[in-house]
Design a protein around this motif. Structure first.
Motif, mmCIF file in Angstrom:
data_model
loop_
_atom_site.group_PDB
_atom_site.id
_atom_site.type_symbol
_atom_site.label_atom_id
_atom_site.label_comp_id
_atom_site.label_asym_id
_atom_site.label_seq_id
_atom_site.Cartn_x
_atom_site.Cartn_y
_atom_site.Cartn_z
ATOM 1 N N TYR A 288 -4.387 11.046 12.705
ATOM 2 C CA TYR A 288 -3.955 11.111 11.304
ATOM 3 C C TYR A 288 -2.538 10.592 11.098
ATOM 4 C CZ TYR A 288 -3.401 12.972 6.557
ATOM 5 O OH TYR A 288 -3.189 13.118 5.216
ATOM 6 N N GLY A 289 -1.609 10.998 11.977
ATOM 7 C CA GLY A 289 -0.225 10.554 11.819
ATOM 8 C C GLY A 289 -0.102 9.039 11.785
ATOM 9 N N PRO A 290 -0.600 8.349 12.821
ATOM 10 C CA PRO A 290 -0.545 6.874 12.794
ATOM 11 C C PRO A 290 -1.287 6.278 11.604
ATOM 12 C CG PRO A 290 -0.944 7.660 15.018
ATOM 13 C CD PRO A 290 -1.039 8.862 14.123
ATOM 14 N N TRP A 291 -2.417 6.860 11.217
ATOM 15 C CA TRP A 291 -3.201 6.315 10.105
ATOM 16 C C TRP A 291 -2.427 6.345 8.793
ATOM 17 C CZ3 TRP A 291 -5.197 8.595 5.571
ATOM 18 C CH2 TRP A 291 -6.113 7.813 4.857
ATOM 19 N N THR A 292 -1.607 7.392 8.590
ATOM 20 C CA THR A 292 -0.886 7.531 7.313
ATOM 21 C C THR A 292 0.180 6.451 7.117
ATOM 22 O OG1 THR A 292 0.783 9.052 8.228
ATOM 23 C CG2 THR A 292 -1.232 10.035 7.291
ATOM 24 N N VAL A 293 0.566 5.767 8.185
ATOM 25 C CA VAL A 293 1.615 4.752 8.058
ATOM 26 C C VAL A 293 1.133 3.363 8.483
ATOM 27 C CG1 VAL A 293 3.521 6.375 8.310
ATOM 28 C CG2 VAL A 293 2.508 5.361 10.359
ATOM 29 N N THR A 294 -0.198 3.185 8.594
ATOM 30 C CA THR A 294 -0.767 1.900 9.021
ATOM 31 C C THR A 294 -1.651 1.304 7.915
ATOM 32 O OG1 THR A 294 -0.787 2.690 11.303
ATOM 33 C CG2 THR A 294 -2.147 0.770 10.799
ATOM 34 N N PRO A 295 -1.463 0.059 7.519
ATOM 35 C CA PRO A 295 -0.468 -0.890 8.028
ATOM 36 C C PRO A 295 0.926 -0.641 7.478
ATOM 37 C CG PRO A 295 -1.744 -1.907 6.301
ATOM 38 C CD PRO A 295 -2.361 -0.550 6.530
ATOM 39 N N LYS A 296 1.035 0.218 6.448
ATOM 40 C CA LYS A 296 2.323 0.646 5.922
ATOM 41 C C LYS A 296 2.129 2.047 5.361
ATOM 42 C CE LYS A 296 1.506 -1.659 1.460
ATOM 43 N NZ LYS A 296 2.045 -2.660 0.502
ATOM 44 N N PRO A 297 3.226 2.781 5.101
ATOM 45 C CA PRO A 297 3.079 4.165 4.616
ATOM 46 C C PRO A 297 2.210 4.257 3.361
ATOM 47 C CG PRO A 297 5.331 3.754 5.277
ATOM 48 C CD PRO A 297 4.623 2.433 5.348
ATOM 49 N N ARG A 298 1.296 5.224 3.366
ATOM 50 C CA ARG A 298 0.385 5.409 2.235
ATOM 51 C C ARG A 298 1.025 6.306 1.181
ATOM 52 N NH1 ARG A 298 -4.741 3.614 4.194
ATOM 53 N NH2 ARG A 298 -4.630 3.284 6.453
ATOM 54 N N THR A 299 0.571 6.184 -0.037
ATOM 55 C CA THR A 299 1.130 6.957 -1.141
ATOM 56 C C THR A 299 0.942 8.452 -0.892
ATOM 57 O OG1 THR A 299 0.559 5.156 -2.644
ATOM 58 C CG2 THR A 299 1.073 7.289 -3.643
ATOM 59 N N GLU A 300 2.039 9.206 -1.045
ATOM 60 C CA GLU A 300 1.995 10.630 -0.702
ATOM 61 C C GLU A 300 0.987 11.402 -1.548
ATOM 62 O OE1 GLU A 300 2.482 13.899 1.450
ATOM 63 O OE2 GLU A 300 3.404 11.953 1.910
ATOM 64 N N SER A 301 0.882 11.071 -2.832
ATOM 65 C CA SER A 301 -0.074 11.785 -3.675
ATOM 66 C C SER A 301 -1.507 11.558 -3.204
ATOM 67 C CB SER A 301 0.073 11.363 -5.143
ATOM 68 O OG SER A 301 -0.134 9.959 -5.287
ATOM 69 N N ASP A 302 -1.807 10.359 -2.714
ATOM 70 C CA ASP A 302 -3.143 10.080 -2.189
ATOM 71 C C ASP A 302 -3.419 10.893 -0.927
ATOM 72 O OD1 ASP A 302 -3.719 8.304 -4.204
ATOM 73 O OD2 ASP A 302 -3.109 6.533 -3.059
ATOM 74 N N LEU A 303 -2.412 11.021 -0.080
ATOM 75 C CA LEU A 303 -2.580 11.816 1.138
ATOM 76 C C LEU A 303 -2.796 13.293 0.804
ATOM 77 C CD1 LEU A 303 0.169 10.225 3.419
ATOM 78 C CD2 LEU A 303 -2.296 9.817 3.476
ATOM 79 N N GLN A 304 -2.057 13.771 -0.194
ATOM 80 C CA GLN A 304 -2.225 15.171 -0.593
ATOM 81 C C GLN A 304 -3.628 15.414 -1.155
ATOM 82 O OE1 GLN A 304 -0.070 17.715 -0.064
ATOM 83 N NE2 GLN A 304 1.248 16.259 1.007
ATOM 84 N N MET A 305 -4.135 14.463 -1.918
ATOM 85 C CA MET A 305 -5.487 14.602 -2.476
ATOM 86 C C MET A 305 -6.540 14.560 -1.374
ATOM 87 S SD MET A 305 -5.567 12.582 -6.118
ATOM 88 C CE MET A 305 -4.730 11.097 -5.561
ATOM 89 N N LEU A 306 -6.345 13.676 -0.393
ATOM 90 C CA LEU A 306 -7.293 13.621 0.725
ATOM 91 C C LEU A 306 -7.333 14.961 1.442
ATOM 92 C CD1 LEU A 306 -7.812 10.794 3.296
ATOM 93 C CD2 LEU A 306 -7.436 13.114 4.105
ATOM 94 N N GLN A 307 -6.169 15.527 1.732
ATOM 95 C CA GLN A 307 -6.115 16.799 2.442
ATOM 96 C C GLN A 307 -6.760 17.918 1.628
ATOM 97 O OE1 GLN A 307 -1.985 17.469 3.387
ATOM 98 N NE2 GLN A 307 -1.843 15.639 4.666
#
Length: 262
Positions: free
Chosen positions: A21-40
């Motif tokens: 998960y850690g590497p995925w959140t910043v590949t190929p570049k950092p993902r939008t934080e709100s999108d990550l929060q919604m996924l979680q």
């Protein structure tokens, strides 16, 4: 039929980890934080639906890691959940499963089993199901305490600022976790001023003494409905009933135990 008879009273815990998960959140570049929060948040809801269909219960720890009380779920149940998540999310999950007489020991066995399969941030580890042990139906037993703060609306919510109220709730959680973990129990925040503690192996007196200590140390009064059942859903529901009994008696006692009849 009494649940508290018999030689073995085992709780089953499942550790759920998002793969890489850690590497995925910043590949190929950092993902939008709100999108990550919604996924979680969506993943947490979905997992509770899946485990809940088998009378299990999922708690968040760090969101990329979650813990479930999974009595009643077998190997195929876990595999089916993994397949469903893979089909609907851009990530996959790995799981470790362990059982023991206390929740802390069970999750520790589940953690070790999954750790032995590879790092959580390894691109090579994907959708692993590492089972240390499963609970037989005849030995299945879950004890859960639903704990809340007495009169939080009157004493905090309608007086303190929202953040200050949250700080006090977190303080109660910290003290509860510190004391419960020493006795092999776990504690999870479940919203508002409420906590759920899988607590196989603790007596009603053990739990009452912890809450009295917290009242003496930080001045926060607590109460706990304690439920017992063969799975997480039944135990948590019995705990809810116990908590309502305390409220019906004007918070006149620390604990109330309710056991599911089968």
């Amino acid at each position: 039929y009494s649940l508290i008879r018999g030689d073995y009273q085992m709780i089953q815990m499942t550790l759920i980890q998002i793969d890489n998960y850690g590497p995925w959140t910043v590949t190929p570049k950092p993902r939008t934080e709100s999108d990550l929060q919604m996924l979680q948040a969506n993943l947490f809801a979905d997992l509770n639906s899946h485990f809940g269909n088998k009378k299990g219960l999922v708690f968040f720890t760090r969101f990329d890691n979650l813990l479930a009380v999974s009595n009643g779920l077998d190997e195929e149940d876990h595999l089916r959940i993994q397949r469903s998540i893979r089909n609907r999310y851009p990530i996959t999950i790995s799981m470790g499963v362990g059982s023991a007489e206390t929740p802390h020991e069970a999750q520790k066995l589940a953690t070790i089993a999954l750790q032995n399969a590879g790092s959580a941030q390894s691109g090579k580890r994907k959708e692993i199901l590492a089972i240390d042990s499963l609970v037989d139906e005849k030995d299945s037993f879950v004890q859960a305490a639903h704990i809340d703060i007495n009169s939080v609306t009157e004493t905090l919510t309608d007086i303190e600022s929202a953040f200050d109220t949250s700080f006090i709730v977190n303080k109660a959680q910290h003290y509860l976790m510190t004391k419960l973990i020493k006795k092999g129990a776990l504690l999870f925040f479940i919203g508002g001023d409420n906590f759920m503690a899988p607590c196989n192996g603790l007596s009603e007196k053990d739990i009452e003494e912890i809450m009295i200590e917290i009242d003496e140390e930080i001045g926060i009064k607590l109460k706990a409905g304690i439920g017992r059942g063969k799975n997480a859903e039944d135990a948590a529901y019995m705990a809810d009933i116990g908590l309502e009994e305390i409220r019906a008696h004007n918070n006149g006692m620390w604990t109330w135990v309710v056991e599911k009849e089968y």
